[in-house]
Design a protein around this motif. Structure first.
Motif, PDB file in Angstrom:
ATOM      1  N   ARG A 189       0.882  -1.169   0.000  1.00 32.44           N
ATOM      2  CA  ARG A 189       0.000   0.000   0.000  1.00 32.44           C
ATOM      3  C   ARG A 189       0.915   1.212   0.000  1.00 32.44           C
ATOM      4  O   ARG A 189       2.025   1.133   0.512  1.00 32.44           O
ATOM      5  CB  ARG A 189      -0.877   0.057   1.273  1.00 32.44           C
TER       6      ARG A 189
ATOM      7  N   LEU B  81      -9.800   7.137 -10.133  1.00 32.30           N
ATOM      8  CA  LEU B  81      -8.865   6.088 -10.548  1.00 32.30           C
ATOM      9  C   LEU B  81      -7.700   6.647 -11.340  1.00 32.30           C
ATOM     10  O   LEU B  81      -6.889   5.913 -11.875  1.00 32.30           O
ATOM     11  CB  LEU B  81      -9.559   5.006 -11.379  1.00 32.30           C
TER      12      LEU B  81
ATOM     13  N   PHE C 182      -9.555   8.388   3.991  1.00 32.41           N
ATOM     14  CA  PHE C 182     -10.658   7.643   4.599  1.00 32.41           C
ATOM     15  C   PHE C 182     -10.407   7.456   6.083  1.00 32.41           C
ATOM     16  O   PHE C 182      -9.278   7.196   6.505  1.00 32.41           O
ATOM     17  CB  PHE C 182     -10.784   6.255   3.957  1.00 32.41           C
TER      18      PHE C 182
ATOM     19  N   LEU D  10     -10.824  -4.989   1.165  1.00 28.86           N
ATOM     20  CA  LEU D  10     -11.301  -3.727   1.735  1.00 28.86           C
ATOM     21  C   LEU D  10     -12.529  -3.993   2.604  1.00 28.86           C
ATOM     22  O   LEU D  10     -13.340  -4.861   2.299  1.00 28.86           O
ATOM     23  CB  LEU D  10     -11.688  -2.763   0.610  1.00 28.86           C
TER      24      LEU D  10
ATOM     25  N   GLU E 100     -17.511  -1.148   4.360  1.00 28.75           N
ATOM     26  CA  GLU E 100     -17.972   0.246   4.324  1.00 28.75           C
ATOM     27  C   GLU E 100     -17.036   1.149   3.517  1.00 28.75           C
ATOM     28  O   GLU E 100     -17.330   2.309   3.298  1.00 28.75           O
ATOM     29  CB  GLU E 100     -18.144   0.785   5.748  1.00 28.75           C
ATOM     30  N   VAL E 101     -15.903   0.577   3.073  1.00 27.41           N
ATOM     31  CA  VAL E 101     -14.932   1.392   2.338  1.00 27.41           C
ATOM     32  C   VAL E 101     -15.218   1.321   0.834  1.00 27.41           C
ATOM     33  O   VAL E 101     -15.404   0.250   0.280  1.00 27.41           O
ATOM     34  CB  VAL E 101     -13.495   0.892   2.611  1.00 27.41           C
ATOM     35  N   LEU E 102     -15.251   2.485   0.219  1.00 28.10           N
ATOM     36  CA  LEU E 102     -15.474   2.554  -1.219  1.00 28.10           C
ATOM     37  C   LEU E 102     -14.294   1.915  -1.960  1.00 28.10           C
ATOM     38  O   LEU E 102     -13.151   2.127  -1.593  1.00 28.10           O
ATOM     39  CB  LEU E 102     -15.595   4.025  -1.630  1.00 28.10           C
TER      40      LEU E 102
ATOM     41  N   PRO F 242     -12.816   2.015  -5.502  1.00 28.51           N
ATOM     42  CA  PRO F 242     -12.907   2.585  -6.856  1.00 28.51           C
ATOM     43  C   PRO F 242     -12.502   1.570  -7.933  1.00 28.51           C
ATOM     44  O   PRO F 242     -13.120   1.524  -8.994  1.00 28.51           O
ATOM     45  CB  PRO F 242     -11.914   3.755  -6.823  1.00 28.51           C
ATOM     46  N   GLN F 243     -11.486   0.731  -7.625  1.00 27.48           N
ATOM     47  CA  GLN F 243     -11.068  -0.280  -8.603  1.00 27.48           C
ATOM     48  C   GLN F 243     -12.210  -1.241  -8.903  1.00 27.48           C
ATOM     49  O   GLN F 243     -12.485  -1.576 -10.043  1.00 27.48           O
ATOM     50  CB  GLN F 243      -9.907  -1.092  -8.044  1.00 27.48           C
TER      51      GLN F 243
ATOM     52  N   ALA G 214     -14.737   0.268 -11.030  1.00 25.32           N
ATOM     53  CA  ALA G 214     -14.304   0.347 -12.429  1.00 25.32           C
ATOM     54  C   ALA G 214     -14.471  -1.001 -13.121  1.00 25.32           C
ATOM     55  O   ALA G 214     -14.971  -1.098 -14.241  1.00 25.32           O
ATOM     56  CB  ALA G 214     -12.859   0.807 -12.508  1.00 25.32           C
TER      57      ALA G 214
ATOM     58  N   LYS H 189      -6.248  -8.207  -2.274  1.00 30.30           N
ATOM     59  CA  LYS H 189      -4.893  -8.701  -2.539  1.00 30.30           C
ATOM     60  C   LYS H 189      -4.757 -10.128  -2.042  1.00 30.30           C
ATOM     61  O   LYS H 189      -5.328 -10.493  -1.017  1.00 30.30           O
ATOM     62  CB  LYS H 189      -3.860  -7.840  -1.799  1.00 30.30           C
TER      63      LYS H 189
ATOM     64  N   SER I 110      -1.933  -5.729   6.019  1.00 29.21           N
ATOM     65  CA  SER I 110      -3.192  -5.006   5.847  1.00 29.21           C
ATOM     66  C   SER I 110      -3.152  -3.722   6.649  1.00 29.21           C
ATOM     67  O   SER I 110      -2.339  -3.572   7.550  1.00 29.21           O
ATOM     68  CB  SER I 110      -4.365  -5.865   6.324  1.00 29.21           C
ATOM     69  N   ASN I 111      -4.002  -2.822   6.270  1.00 29.24           N
ATOM     70  CA  ASN I 111      -4.172  -1.600   7.051  1.00 29.24           C
ATOM     71  C   ASN I 111      -5.533  -1.692   7.718  1.00 29.24           C
ATOM     72  O   ASN I 111      -6.559  -1.612   7.051  1.00 29.24           O
ATOM     73  CB  ASN I 111      -4.104  -0.389   6.121  1.00 29.24           C
TER      74      ASN I 111
ATOM     75  N   VAL J 294      -7.385   0.127   9.201  1.00 34.31           N
ATOM     76  CA  VAL J 294      -8.350   1.225   9.044  1.00 34.31           C
ATOM     77  C   VAL J 294      -9.305   0.918   7.895  1.00 34.31           C
ATOM     78  O   VAL J 294     -10.500   1.188   7.970  1.00 34.31           O
ATOM     79  CB  VAL J 294      -7.615   2.563   8.766  1.00 34.31           C
ATOM     80  N   ILE J 295      -8.754   0.341   6.823  1.00 35.38           N
ATOM     81  CA  ILE J 295      -9.581   0.159   5.628  1.00 35.38           C
ATOM     82  C   ILE J 295      -9.733  -1.294   5.194  1.00 35.38           C
ATOM     83  O   ILE J 295     -10.556  -1.612   4.361  1.00 35.38           O
ATOM     84  CB  ILE J 295      -8.989   0.954   4.427  1.00 35.38           C
TER      85      ILE J 295
END
Lengths: 252, 550
Positions: free
Chosen positions: A72, A122, A169, B449, B452-454, B456-457, B460, B480, B538-539, B541-542
């Motif tokens: 990340r 994106l 976020f 993810l 609740e986290v958007l 975007p990938q 798409a 991942k 991992s993070n 938070v998200i």
């Protein structure tokens, strides 16, 4: 006081710039601090640690793609040896400014709350935007911080952004806490200072573009002030941030 | 097999459902092969692959009438496929399906046992390393011989199970064969190239057959099982000996609430070990039957079939149960190191007799003479319960050759352990655990993810899917997949034994240093993976994460 004297005095201020594999704004920051603001600047290599905290009046974590953004953005740099020292430095009150990838690194290292997601568009967003200084807007944030102390309330800065993962976020609950405690430094806005979805370049929650750490001595900033430190670069607004830091250090 | 010894994962291999399913796989592989050579049209093949299924209960009903299981099965599948069912089982004999499937099922069962046997080897190695320097009595003929360590004993078990695993691997290779060659194996009504293609699909090799696959193939598998069972029995038998009251050097774990005897409340019996010893006998008996299945009349008779119906599920299920029992036994056994030391002292130091003998020969005494003296004094030591060293020091013949200091030095237990490191190192270079585990143990961490986290990938990708006409997809989330390879034990930590003995005294051994090998401990490993996933991969938070350890 003439400008030469100011610059002479600045020479007594020592700034450190971290360098990770993949940092690419380190020289830009060096140019701004050394050439424009005439500070004493040195680099901090990611494999090193440092304990002579007094030798640095402030440290900048510059932008770039540390470790190629693998895993990340900022994740691997946040676990490097230099960051252990920077955490200690910050815990002891040291001033740390993370710009762009530096902001991501500060988030990943836990010095700032929240995380960065991929831009809503994106796309790699590379353009000038406006941010509004909202620090001090809250009664809990009446004290001065190193980064905006020379700025007027609601000051609007024109700064360039260049990032792919700047979509800030944080959990809703924490977001409210960040606002109510005055930890939000800057929000994206338009030229007139209106904060809206249209002026949000990356989808950040509540247009957040700059954020303070717990003791207001750490700030993450998505736009690049070093690329706007002189008028000749298209905007001199970035200088307001560095001048604030210099002023704060001289007068503390 | 009776329920008591049937663990569900292995029993399910031998369920009717799985048997018919395997038959169906073989039939479908043949259809696909026929299609490849142009004998079955694409449309029909598609129809067959789409609709071929069966119902176990319906097959059983039909079999009551046909008295033939393969025909009953085919009738049932035909009902679901319809007209294109005329392409199923073309030119085949029942044994083509039956034996090819039998190989597949046998392989499934052996593979499951293989993974269990690897766990057993791992458990044994872990304990061998833990007790590498734990002194105990070596016994031959049940009589005190010379000192060994408990880890040494366990290392021998590890190597033996390792060989058992190699035999299983070989059996799996052997049984990976099929036959699709018609009534007496001459391909009179079946093209050899279809056999080749179909067996390729099933990952089997063709083998020259008459009506059936020759039974020596399967007998080899039964040998691998019976021999692995005998090795397990050997370990269990050792446990029973060590648990005998008079020995008491190790015991099976006794759980809270467990009862040893209905009459004698004090009893803790080696029931798991005895259970293993008993069941292993059944495996050996089944091997005899499997060998007797090899001679069949002419191009085949059906005398083997009834036997295999019983012994194949039974043997594969029983060895699985035995392995499972033994893993628990080894993982949880209680080892009394103090008692091991005490037992070494039972024989008053005569266990050092060979060292004394060799020293006297070294000093110039004739072997025959030295032997006589040492033997006499050793027997006397036991009869009179006097320390062997004291008798030696009081014997003038001995003193002519050896000083008191020299005698003392012979009674040093470390003399017996100087090559323990070498033994372990050699063993693990010949039988490396890493190779056993297929080279590496891998963990997979999936990072996704939070809901609740958007993403975007994902959005798409979703829009691309929609514009490509995949309207059934409602949402896409991109995550991942991270693979971690875990380091295996390949070197032995050099922990030095801290044991010594002084002649004439009790053998005085300070407890040796032992270390658990953390890399092998699944609990520690899981904790470490958890930590890695949470702190770095991992993070929180998200993102969420999910760990799978193979």
């Amino acid at each position: 006081m003439n400008i030469g004297l100011i610059l002479m005095k600045n020479k007594k201020i020592n700034a450190g710039i971290t360098v990770f594999p993949g940092s690419n704004c380190d020289m830009d920051v060096y140019y701004a601090l050394n050439d424009v603001f005439n500070l004493n600047v040195s680099f901090l290599w990611h494999k090193d640690e440092f304990h002579n905290f007094k030798n640095y009046d402030f440290i900048v974590i510059p932008g770039g793609f540390s470790y190629g953004d693998y895993l990340r953005a900022g994740a691997l740099a946040a676990r490097s040896r230099i960051m252990e020292s920077i955490k200690e430095y910050a815990d002891g009150g040291g001033i740390v400014l993370g710009i762009c990838n530096g902001f991501q690194i500060l988030l990943e290292s836990g010095l700032l709350k929240g995380a960065m997601l991929t831009n809503k568009s994106l796309k790699f967003e590379c353009k000038d935007i406006y941010i509004k200084n909202i620090s001090g807007n809250n009664r809990n944030n009446s004290h001065e911080n190193p980064f905006t102390c020379l700025m007027e309330k609601d000051a609007i800065l024109k700064l360039p952004i260049a990032h792919h993962d700047g979509n800030y976020f944080v959990e809703k609950k924490k977001l409210n806490y960040l606002f109510s405690s005055g930890y939000i430094a800057f929000q994206y806005c338009n030229e007139e200072g209106v904060i809206s979805d249209d002026s949000n370049p990356n989808g950040s929650m509540e247009n957040i573009g700059g954020l303070f750490g717990e003791n207001f001595n750490v700030m993450g900033l998505m736009p690049h002030p070093e690329r706007a430190s002189e008028k000749i670069l298209g905007s001199g607004d970035g200088a307001k941030i560095f001048n604030s830091i210099i002023y704060y250090i001289k007068n503390k | 097999m009776i329920d008591r010894y049937s663990l569900p994962e292995i029993s399910s291999i031998w369920s009717l459902e799985n048997k018919y399913n395997t038959w169906l796989q073989v039939e479908l592989a043949v259809c696909s092969a026929y299609n490849k050579i142009g004998r079955i049209p694409d449309k029909s093949l598609y129809n067959i692959l789409q609709n071929a299924k069966f119902d176990v209960a319906e097959i059983e009903e039909t079999e009551k009438i046909t008295k033939h299981d393969v025909i009953a099965f085919l009738t049932n599948v035909a009902k679901y496929v319809g007209e294109d069912s005329r392409y199923i089982h073309l030119g085949l004999t029942s044994s083509d399906i039956g034996d090819t499937s039998f190989s597949l099922l046998f392989r499934q069962a052996l593979n499951l046992n293989l993974s269990k046997a690897k766990i057993l080897a791992e458990s044994l190695l872990q304990k061998a390393l833990k007790y590498k320097y734990t002194p105990m009595m070596g016994r031959t003929h049940g009589i005190h011989a010379e000192p060994i360590t408990f880890g040494f004993k366990l290392l021998i078990f590890y190597e033996e199970i390792y060989r058992g695993i190699s035999r299983l691997n070989k059996a799996i290779e052997t049984v990976s064969c099929g036959k699709l060659s018609g009534a007496v194996g001459t391909f009179a009504n079946f093209p050899p190239e279809v056999e080749k293609i179909a067996l390729d699909i099933l990952d089997l090799k063709p083998i020259l057959s008459n009506q059936v696959i020759q039974r020596d193939i399967y007998a080899e598998c039964f040998y691998a099982i019976a021999s692995l069972g005998a090795s397990c029995e050997k370990i269990a038998l050792e446990m029973r000996h060590l648990m005998r009251t008079e020995v008491s050097e190790a015991e099976e774990a006794f759980s809270a609430g467990q009862k040893g005897s209905s009459a004698m409340p004090h009893k803790k019996n080696p029931i798991v070990s005895e259970n293993i010893c008993g069941l292993s006998r059944v495996l050996r008996s089944n091997l005899i039957s499997a060998l007797e299945d090899i001679p069949l009349w002419h191009e085949r008779d059906i005398s083997h079939s009834s036997v295999e119906r019983i012994i194949t599920p039974d043997s594969t299920i029983l060895i699985y149960y035995i392995l499972n029992q033994l893993i628990n036994l080894v993982d949880n056994m209680v080892v009394h190191e103090d008692r091991m030391l005490k037992n070494m002292q039972l024989t008053k130091g005569v266990i050092f007799s060979q060292k004394v003998l060799l020293a006297m020969i070294d000093k110039g005494m004739l072997r025959e003479d030295a032997y006589k003296i040492v033997q006499k004094l050793a027997h006397q030591a036991i009869q009179t319960e006097t320390e062997f060293a004291v008798l030696l020091k009081n014997n003038e013949d001995v003193l002519q050759y050896l000083s008191e200091t020299e005698i003392n030095s012979l009674f040093d237990i470390n003399n017996y352990y100087k090559n323990i490191d070498f033994i372990f190192e050699r063993s693990l270079s010949i039988f490396p655990f890493a190779a056993l585990a297929g080279g590496a143990v891998k963990a997979t961490v999936k990072v996704t993810l939070k809901d609740e986290v958007l993403d975007p990938q994902g959005k798409a990708v979703l829009s691309v899917l929609k514009s490509s006409g995949y309207t059934n997809i409602e949402d896409v989330r991109v995550g991942k997949h991270i693979e971690l390879t875990i380091k295996q034990i390949n070197k032995i930590d050099n922990i030095k034994i801290n044991a010594n003995s002084a002649a004439g005294d009790n053998i005085n051994i300070n407890s040796s240093t032992k270390e658990e090998i953390p890399k092998l401990d699944k609990k520690i490993l899981s904790k470490e993976l958890e930590e890695i996933s949470e702190k770095i991969l991992s993070n929180p938070v998200i993102e969420n994460f999910n760990i799978e350890l193979n």
